[in-house]
Enzyme design. Sequence first.
Site, PDB file in Angstrom:
ATOM      1  N   ALA A  23     -11.780  -4.820  20.942  1.00  0.00           N
ATOM      2  CA  ALA A  23     -12.917  -5.302  20.142  1.00  0.00           C
ATOM      3  C   ALA A  23     -12.935  -6.827  20.080  1.00  0.00           C
ATOM      4  CB  ALA A  23     -12.838  -4.713  18.734  1.00  0.00           C
TER       5      ALA A  23
ATOM      6  N   GLU B 122       3.096  -7.344   7.732  1.00  0.00           N
ATOM      7  CA  GLU B 122       3.351  -8.351   6.699  1.00  0.00           C
ATOM      8  C   GLU B 122       3.999  -9.619   7.274  1.00  0.00           C
ATOM      9  OE1 GLU B 122       6.037  -6.904   3.775  1.00  0.00           O
ATOM     10  OE2 GLU B 122       5.024  -7.949   2.135  1.00  0.00           O
ATOM     11  N   GLY B 123       5.048  -9.420   8.080  1.00  0.00           N
ATOM     12  CA  GLY B 123       5.752 -10.567   8.672  1.00  0.00           C
ATOM     13  C   GLY B 123       4.833 -11.358   9.578  1.00  0.00           C
TER      14      GLY B 123
ATOM     15  N   ASP C 280       3.129   1.062   8.056  1.00  0.00           N
ATOM     16  CA  ASP C 280       3.714   1.078   6.712  1.00  0.00           C
ATOM     17  C   ASP C 280       2.677   0.962   5.589  1.00  0.00           C
ATOM     18  OD1 ASP C 280       6.072   1.045   8.135  1.00  0.00           O
ATOM     19  OD2 ASP C 280       6.489  -1.080   7.764  1.00  0.00           O
TER      20      ASP C 280
END
Length: 324
Positions: A25, A106-107, A130
């Site tokens: 995309a 997140e990291g 997660d």
Amino acid sequence: MADKFTVGVLTSGGDAPGMNAAIRAVVRTALANNMNVIGVMHGYEGLVNGEFRPLGARDVGGILQRGGTVLLTSRSKRFMEPAGQRDAIRKMNEAGMDALIVIGGEGSMNGAYALSQKGVKVIGIPGSIDNDIWGTNIAIGTDTAMNTIMDAVDKLRDTASSHQRAFLIETMGRNSGYLAVMAGIICGAEITLIPEHPITVDEVAVAVEDAYQRGKTHAIIINAEGSGIRTTELAQRIDEMDVGFKTRMTILGHIQRGGSPTAYDRLLASRMGVKAVEALVEGTHGMMTGLKGKGVDFIPLADVISNKRKVNMEYYHMVKVLSR
Ligand code: F6P
């Protein structure tokens, strides 16, 4: 005439089903907006090393339905250091990259924020099984992982009930209990163990024995990998406590990260990929795309990295109520 605006795209951290749909995309929306696209291989590690390749419309053909990431991924230690980030920016400048789209967890959003603080135009797209990223209802890959878990637990239930056993099943999620709690609801567990709400082995034993006394043919217990109790130890101790059922255990492991993305994840990834490029067209950066209600919105990366996503404890308690 000014050079075309060039956007880089990378995937980082644990791969998640739907990352390829997001890459596709991004590439096709960027081309539709007269931009050049550079694929960065191996996540931030490839950014530091300058592992770049141009991406055209045909390069992202046939990947929409594939799990993993065609750009490959890594957990780069070098990029976590300021020197690594400086080298990455130098490589970006050498390649004429005007902006970067980071697809990851997140990291990876922490890395995206660090780059944006150093003046790089960055847009993050949340991709992680997660679902521990603040600022989006759900990340790309989580729905597929939940379906994978559901399929696995349904199969385990067949053998569990045939042998009248209690099955302890470990889900991934690092420090988040999201996958475990959701699995608890959609797979009909007696109890779930999550990092956010520590419980004792005795409490698990009581729940299993109670299920036995209520005439259940089997019991399912979901243990999040970060709960603080190892699944092997939990299974052994419950077995020794004689709670009615004998026990077995299964660690689902990396199976949860693979497979073809669900319709939901393909759609979410496509919407977020489009939105990320639209942000750059509008001159917006330093943001992450996030699902809010039914729409995809922009959330400042600064907010994303400074907030912790919490598991909804209503769902946690729902597991017990629904296991009657
Ligand atoms: O973040 C995704 C995830 O699968 C976590 O659930 C898990 O803790 C971790 O990655 C495993 O990482 P690795 O594949 O590097 O062992």
